[in-house]
Each structure stands twice: as C-alpha cells, then as structure tokens.
Design a protein around this motif. Sequence first.
Motif, PDB file in Angstrom:
ATOM      1  N   ASP A  18       0.822  -1.265  -0.098  1.00  0.00           N
ATOM      2  CA  ASP A  18      -0.012  -0.045   0.004  1.00  0.00           C
ATOM      3  C   ASP A  18       0.936   1.208  -0.048  1.00  0.00           C
ATOM      4  O   ASP A  18       2.061   1.351   0.496  1.00  0.00           O
ATOM      5  CB  ASP A  18      -0.742   0.000   1.110  1.00  0.00           C
ATOM      6  N   LYS A  19       0.346   2.364  -0.628  1.00  0.00           N
ATOM      7  CA  LYS A  19       1.011   3.697  -0.777  1.00  0.00           C
ATOM      8  C   LYS A  19       1.509   4.174   0.707  1.00  0.00           C
ATOM      9  O   LYS A  19       2.511   4.528   0.883  1.00  0.00           O
ATOM     10  CB  LYS A  19       0.074   4.729  -1.013  1.00  0.00           C
ATOM     11  N   ALA A  20       0.672   3.793   1.859  1.00  0.00           N
ATOM     12  CA  ALA A  20       0.993   4.152   3.176  1.00  0.00           C
ATOM     13  C   ALA A  20       2.516   3.561   3.565  1.00  0.00           C
ATOM     14  O   ALA A  20       3.180   3.967   4.269  1.00  0.00           O
ATOM     15  CB  ALA A  20       0.058   3.833   4.241  1.00  0.00           C
ATOM     16  N   ILE A  21       2.764   2.210   2.991  1.00  0.00           N
ATOM     17  CA  ILE A  21       3.928   1.385   3.408  1.00  0.00           C
ATOM     18  C   ILE A  21       5.125   1.911   2.402  1.00  0.00           C
ATOM     19  O   ILE A  21       6.183   2.392   2.901  1.00  0.00           O
ATOM     20  CB  ILE A  21       3.827   0.007   3.187  1.00  0.00           C
ATOM     21  N   SER A  22       4.580   2.296   1.473  1.00  0.00           N
ATOM     22  CA  SER A  22       5.796   2.907   0.355  1.00  0.00           C
ATOM     23  C   SER A  22       6.178   4.155   0.907  1.00  0.00           C
ATOM     24  O   SER A  22       7.460   4.565   0.663  1.00  0.00           O
ATOM     25  CB  SER A  22       5.116   2.987  -0.982  1.00  0.00           C
ATOM     26  N   ALA A  23       5.440   4.867   1.406  1.00  0.00           N
ATOM     27  CA  ALA A  23       5.780   6.287   1.985  1.00  0.00           C
ATOM     28  C   ALA A  23       6.908   6.076   3.232  1.00  0.00           C
ATOM     29  O   ALA A  23       7.617   7.052   3.418  1.00  0.00           O
ATOM     30  CB  ALA A  23       4.741   7.274   2.584  1.00  0.00           C
ATOM     31  N   LEU A  24       7.000   4.839   3.712  1.00  0.00           N
ATOM     32  CA  LEU A  24       8.080   4.614   4.690  1.00  0.00           C
ATOM     33  C   LEU A  24       9.409   4.601   4.247  1.00  0.00           C
ATOM     34  O   LEU A  24      10.310   4.332   5.047  1.00  0.00           O
ATOM     35  CB  LEU A  24       7.609   3.353   5.855  1.00  0.00           C
ATOM     36  N   GLY A  25       9.725   4.568   3.143  1.00  0.00           N
ATOM     37  CA  GLY A  25      10.849   4.219   2.397  1.00  0.00           C
ATOM     38  C   GLY A  25      11.145   2.968   1.699  1.00  0.00           C
ATOM     39  O   GLY A  25      10.468   2.025   1.927  1.00  0.00           O
ATOM     40  N   GLN A  26      11.980   2.928   0.663  1.00  0.00           N
ATOM     41  CA  GLN A  26      12.223   1.908  -0.228  1.00  0.00           C
ATOM     42  C   GLN A  26      12.665   0.642   0.655  1.00  0.00           C
ATOM     43  O   GLN A  26      12.249  -0.517   0.160  1.00  0.00           O
ATOM     44  CB  GLN A  26      13.260   2.368  -1.212  1.00  0.00           C
ATOM     45  N   ASP A  27      13.392   0.864   1.841  1.00  0.00           N
ATOM     46  CA  ASP A  27      13.877  -0.237   2.369  1.00  0.00           C
ATOM     47  C   ASP A  27      12.830  -0.873   3.099  1.00  0.00           C
ATOM     48  O   ASP A  27      12.855  -2.332   3.114  1.00  0.00           O
ATOM     49  CB  ASP A  27      15.048   0.009   3.424  1.00  0.00           C
TER      50      ASP A  27
END
Length: 1016
Positions: free
Chosen positions: A593-602
């Motif tokens: 989800d986008k919310a997880i993607s917003a936490l960084g690529q790693d």
Amino acid sequence: MVQFSRSAVTAVLGPTNTGKTHLAVERLCAHSSGMMGFPLRLLAREVYDRVVAIKGPGEVALITGEEKIGPPGARWVLCTAESMPLDRDFAFVALDEAQLGVDPERGHIFTDRMLRARGREETMILGSAALAPMVRALLPDAEIISRPRFSTLSYAGARKLSRLPRRSAIVAFSAEEVYAVAEMLRRLRGGAAVVMGALSPSTRNAQVRMFMDGEVDYLVATDAIGMGLNLDVSHVAFASLRKFDGQRTRRLTIAEMAQIAGRAGRHHQDGTFGSLGGEEGEAGFRPEEIAAIEDHRFPPLDWLFWRDGTPPMDSVDALIAGLEARPGRPELRAAPQAVDLAVLKTMADSAAVRDRARGPAQVRRLWDVCGLPDFQKLGADHHARMVSRLWRYRSEGSGHVPRDWFAQHVARLDNVQGDVDTLSGRIAAARTWSYIAHRPDWLEHPAEMAERTRALEEKLSDALHAALTQRFVDRRTSLLLRDIGQKRDDLPFDVDTDGTVHVDGEALGRLEGFRFLVDPLARASDRKLLLAAAERRLGKKLTVKAEELIAAPDGEFALIAAPGTDPRIAWREEPVATLHAGPSLLSPEIRADKAISALGQDVQNRVVARLQAWMKAQQERHLAPLLRILDLSTQAETPAVVRALFIQLADAGGIIARADLDDALALLDKEQRQLVRKAGFTIGVLDIYHHALLKPGAALWRLALSAVKRGKPMLPLPQAGAVLLVLKDREEQMGARHAGYRGFGDTQVRIDMVERIARGGHEAIAKNERYDVTSPFIVSLGLSDQLFGHIMRNAGFRPVTPRGTDEGVAGEAVDAAPEGEAAAVPAGEAGAPEAVSEAEAPAAVEARDEPAGVAEAEPAAETAPTEAVVAEEAGETVDAEATDIAAEVVDTEAAAPELAEAEAAPAEAEVQPAQGANWVFRGRRKPRDRHPAAAPEGGRGKRRDDRREGPRPARGQGGGRDEEGRGRSGAPRGDRKGGPRRESGSPRPLIHRSEPERPAGGGAFAGLAALLGRDE
C-alpha cells in the motif's frame, strides 16, 4: 501610582485600555471597606473573582438582581449599579462606566448613583473623557484625572469573515446576527465563542474561557463586551453599525463605536478595528468616524438622563408624580418612561391595587414589585400581569409569595433539552424567579428558594454552554488550524485499540492497517487538515508497525478476495498489499500500500519480501499439484509433449475442460498418460483436474490468482464443500466454473461428481444393469431426472430400451443382448472410450465413500487410474490403445461386486428389476466447426471425423444396402468411415456415426440411429 488630592470625589476619565478599572480595584482594596458598581453583572462577577483572590471569599460580597453572595460581615461589595446599597456606609465607593447616564433605559440609574453614592473616605467615578463637562457641572468639587490609552488603536479596513486575523472579536447587535456570524466562523475557522448580555455568568465565563485558553480564535458578541470586559482581543470587527435601541434602529454614535472598538488591544499591545463587508455606505466607517476613534476625540456630553431616586411614597399618585418630575437643572433631562414606571401606571388603573396600596409601607412594597426586571423582554403589558400576581401575594396575609406556586414555576423550567434559543428563554425566565428569591422579604424561606433557582440557572447555563459549543464550535477544525499554523508537536497524540487516531483528545480518523482513513463525519474542507495532522505524527507509529508485520507469523496474514473486488493481502485483518498480474499465474506481483511505500524503499522491499514468503507457503499448502507439474515441466526427462500439457494445465489453474486439451492428449501414448496420472491429475470424460485443487482453500487461491491474471474483479466463490448448486447469477456461475463446477442450465455440479456419474454409467453398461435416478448414488446426490439425463447426455450416453418393448419411445430400440453381452456400441470418435463387454471390461468405479447429502467431504486424489478398454462383438476384441478414453477409471474389480450389491438393493424395493442396460455410450460429441471455410464447395459442411477419406465409391459398389443390411460396397452397417478394412472372414466391427442431438419432442431424449449388428 496616581496621587489623589483630598477631594472627596475623583473622576478618572479616558478612553478604553487606560487601566481605570484596575486603578479603582486597587483603591477599593486599599480601604477598610468599599463598594463598586458596574453596568453589567458579568463585569461585576469578573471583578468579584479578582477581589476574592486578594481578600478571601469570607470578606467579599456580590450583589446583583439575580445573584447574591453575602458572607456575614463582608466588607467589600461588588454589585450592579441598580443593586448598590446606598444605605450602607463604606470607606470607598466607585461607579464604573458613568457615561451610561445618557442611556435611555438605564441612564437615570447611573446619573442617580453619580450624584448620590458616596464613600466615607473616597469616591471615584470612572468613565469616558466625554463625561468631563457633566462632572464639572454636576460635581464642581470633583477632581478630574485624565488617563491616556496604553496602546494604539488603528483602523484596519473592511475584511471578509474568512480573512479576519486570529484573536478577533466580531460585534453584532441582535441574537440572530450573532448566531449567523458564529455559524459561518464554525464552517470557515473551526468556531467561535459567543458572549451576550442575556447569558448567565457561568455561561459567559465558560465561553470567554474557551477564547482566552485558545480553544477558539474568535469571539462573537453583542455590544456587551464594550462595557469593560477585559479580553485578549487584537482586532474588533463590526458586523453592523446599526442597532435597535428599544425605540428605533439607528446608527451607532462615535462614542459607542469607540467604546466597542477600544476592546482591541490589551495593556501595551496595539489593537485594530474594522468592519465586515464593504468600505462604503451604512456597512462601513466614515472617514470622520475613523479619525475620531483613532484620536479618541468624542463629542462632549452636555446632558444626562435623570429620575428622582427617592420619590415620595405617600400614595400611588404621589409616587407616579415624583417619578415623572422634571429635573431642575439644564444638564439633566427627564428619563424616558422605563418598564417599571409603565407597569406601575398600568396597575394604578386598577381599583383593587389602589385599595391595597394605602400608606407609605404598602406604596413602597408596590414600587418594589414593579421594579421586577423584564428579563424575558415580554413588554410592559404582559409583564404587568406577572407583577399583578406578585402584588396580590405581597399585599395580603403574611406578604409572602406562596412556596408551592413559586416551586411549580421553577420546576417547569427544569429541562435542559432544546436548542440555543429555547435554553436562553428558560434562563431568562429563571432569572425572574432568581430575582424574586433574592428579595429578602418576598418569600418565607428565601435562602432555600435562592439556592434552588441558583442551581437551576447553573444547570441551564451548562446546557446552554454545551449547546453553543456544539452549534458554533468545531474544536477539531480549530485545533487543526492552530496545529498547521504553529507546527505544534507538543499536542498529545495516541491511537486507540480500535485504531482511532486522537490529537489532543480530538478524533481525526481511523488507522486501518497502514492506511489512515479520515473521519467520515468530517467536512470536505477539513479533510486536508486531518490528513496533514495525521501524517505529521503517524510516521514513527507506522514504521514500528511495519517492523511488527515483517516479524509476524504466517497465521496473522490472510487473502482477502471478496466478490467484485481486487484480491488483497491482509495483516491482522487489515489490507496491506494488492496483487497484480505477473509473469505467470503462480507468480503475481505484490504491491504494498502507498502508506507502506511512504515509509521508504528499504521498508517497502522488506515488507514485500515477507508477503512473498507467506504467499509461497500458501501455494505449497493449497496449490502443491500446480507447483509439482511446473517443476516437472522444467525437467529434461519429462517428455516434451507432457511438459506442454503440464504448462497448459498450470496456466489454467489445474482444472480445464477436456475439449480444450484434446489435441494435446491425442499426442500422448500410454506411458505419457501414466505420467499425467502419477502427477495426480484425472483425465475425465469432460474435465481434467486434480482432486486437491477442488478444496476450498485451493479454490479461493485459484479464483484470486485467475482474477489477477485476467485483470478482472474477484468472482463469487461457491459454498465450501457443496457438490450441487443452483445459481442464476452469471457472475456466480462463472465463479463456480473456475472453482471446479460444471454447469447444466442453472445447476452447477462439481466436476468430480460428474465423472463419478459417468463412471457409474459405464459400470452399469458393463454389468448390463439399469442406471437412473433411482440408483443409490444418484439418489444421494438428489439429482432430478432431467438433470441426470442432461449430465449423461453431456458425458456421451444415450438412453435405449430393448427392442419389442413399449419403453422405446424416448430411447433407442435395440435387440436384447444375449446374456453376457453389453447393450452398448463402441465409440467411433477420437478421445471417447470404446464400448466394453461385461466379461472383459473392468468393473470401474472409485472405491470411495460418498455422503448422502449435497455437501461432500473433499475427494481424495485418484490412486491407480487405468485407461479402458476393449469392445467386444462376436468374440472379436479391439485394443483400447487404438482409441482415446472418455472416462479414466480405477481398476477396482474386487470392489465392484459389493458396489453392485449396494446399488441393486434399493432398486429392487423401488422399481422392477432391470432387464438390461438402459443407456448406450456413444462417445463425447465434438462441436461442429461452423466457420464458412469448413463447408465443402457446393454442399453443407460435414464434421471432419465423418468425412470419408479417398474417392467416393462408384454406384453399385457402395452407399446402398443389400438384403442382409450390408452396403453395396460389401461393408456392414456401422463400418467406420476411413477405418482399416476388415480381414476376410473376420467379424464385422460395430460402427458409430455421430449425429446431432435431436430436439425434444419424440420423448425425453432424441431417438438414436445406431443399431447393434452381429454376424450370423
């Protein structure tokens, strides 16, 4: 510190924000006793609280018309101007806002107090600089001290409500206008506090406290705030410059404008004023008004209203005459008729009133009753009726108002339900009864009634404050506006167990998985504010949550595949990723989800890797057969044709209609077919499948992966374990087909059950037994006669009856077969099983228990399927390898007798014993190729497998029939077209020509053309 002369009266005059009230409070507390009068009970209560903090509650009293706090021996008294006890001796006396002597309704009260109220040691009169001429004229011995304003007051122009600066007060001159402005501020800026003179002290204080504490940035008020209320206001905006003064609607005077505008700025903080709306006309300030307000230059007062404060009480007429007497000085004017005088004159017209009002004591009592304020603004006539009732009680008996009557009226008001206007009306009525309760001799037990009315007013005030806050304050929006503007990170932040996100106690929305969902009740204009406030604080929380996901066990994950939606992966029942089409069916792409993607690529990569590991484990659990054939398809030792078949099977999810793989199956030899069986797949008469892929878990994953591959929403999943379903919805039918069901009209039958029904037909033919809806297995499935016939026809069977019987109308009439021979004909189409004799064909059926209901336990995989078989006619056999097999069966000869006995038992009780098989197997029918190119020139197209190879025989050599039923070519009826020629002397094989299904009308099934023939 101002140095005062020995003059008994000192007038401290000047504009607002000069510290006049603060100076008077200091002088009050410096004396041994003191009294101070104010224009509003709200202001009296404010100063009372300040003095109590200095002197203590036991030394300070508060006296207003509706409230009295009087500790015994209190030496400092704060009160309204009307309630000032002039008969008591105080060392210090002060009157605030004395310029109100020009007010038409209450001006005479302030003029009287300015002339009569005196302190034993010091008297102080506070007011505007415009009052100076009146002080000099009426109090020639008074010393006048002018005080300058601490801060600058300047004009800021007209502004829209949405562009007002924070810490602004908006002044309106009617309740309707106050409510309208407050409602608009709630929508635009999160709300406003509301202050009106009609509010109770507790309600007013609660509203002001919201403004002072920063819960709201705006205050909407009537001109009551101009009367000395100390507020932290930086800008005053006039919603209007006209007001109704009780007689007419007029424009505010410059002094009134300055009094209100002067609330802007506090101590040494500069303030501004302006208007809402246009710069010109009635809505805007005129240049001369702006200049006068900024320079504090106001027209001096040259007169004050006056009314005799000590009128004669000899009679009612003398009292009225005294109240209407004109002043003897030019600086004073007779006050307009106030409500109390109007009520007195109305009552004086009654003879009963005059009869009772005899003597100074009774006249004074009458005048006290007429002094009851019209808190409800009912008008003189209506208010006079209430006063008349009170006068009747006060003028008879003990002179006390009856307790029951009083209590009943108070009880009627004890209701906190209703809107702002309703509650305001109840508070106004409660003030009337509170005024009565605080008169010392009007009630028999005044203290008890005073406490009851005080509690009632407090209760109603709390309800009114809540109603005002609910109606005009959106605390969440106000909080977010301050949060965005000030970038405050110190506000309390927490997430409840149910996922609700709070900032400083205000709910912003819910956290579902890693997605923040804005409160659905929030206005559209607030959504961006809510998202911004949440994003600023959820970063750390989501990072910790992502680490928990990465470390979570497999049991916390699940596949969400609701009908009509895209398949998703959930963690702790909340979606965290979606599936998208990948390189193959079993290799979909996982997107966090986008919310997880917003936490960084790693973090995103680690989360996706964890979800991929979980999905691989799920595939190994539910889709192991597919993984196995994919592995076999990559091994070099697997024949190429088998690898191609496995790839097609895997791409279809392990279940596919046999017709779709006929071409691939035709390329397989016996050993290669055995490889397919070893992989656990059943090559059925209609479908190719693996039993393990029919289980609910496997069906769910297959449907989800298929939806992802096709880029379509999820299809409905059939009921787990169901064998037979009746579905009318097209989407449900499609879902059932993908899950492993075959449709027959609106009825869906699980494909393994279809195969068992077909095998039962082959077994019945082999045993020369009847096979119909009364057979035990068919009864256990609950199939109707029509559905059973439909399945049998699709499986390649046709109904027959022995020749010479009356039952052959619906079926095909055949010669009764001798004992030991099957009433069947061999299949002539590629891929269909050949007919078998009872002696040589294996008794084929899986040895597996079946429940008697529709829902069935998951079937086990086939263990030893064999490829049937041979056809026998006149002692000659045909090798099974020469033809395809329509039904792959299990060689369980040992179990066949028991099964036959089990099936025969109920049949004997319900129907007559069969005289022979009632079905003939004619092979699966292939669909016509109706493309125009398939038809030969000059004639109708024929099915490819029915076309004769080679030249057409000449007339007389073929195509006709001889007496023995032979064709002119010498071949018997039923010879396979294009097949190998029979050796001389060998028995003639049975032949079958595939014919299209005839329409219903000649019976339950169409008649069949193939006949059973034998050599003599």
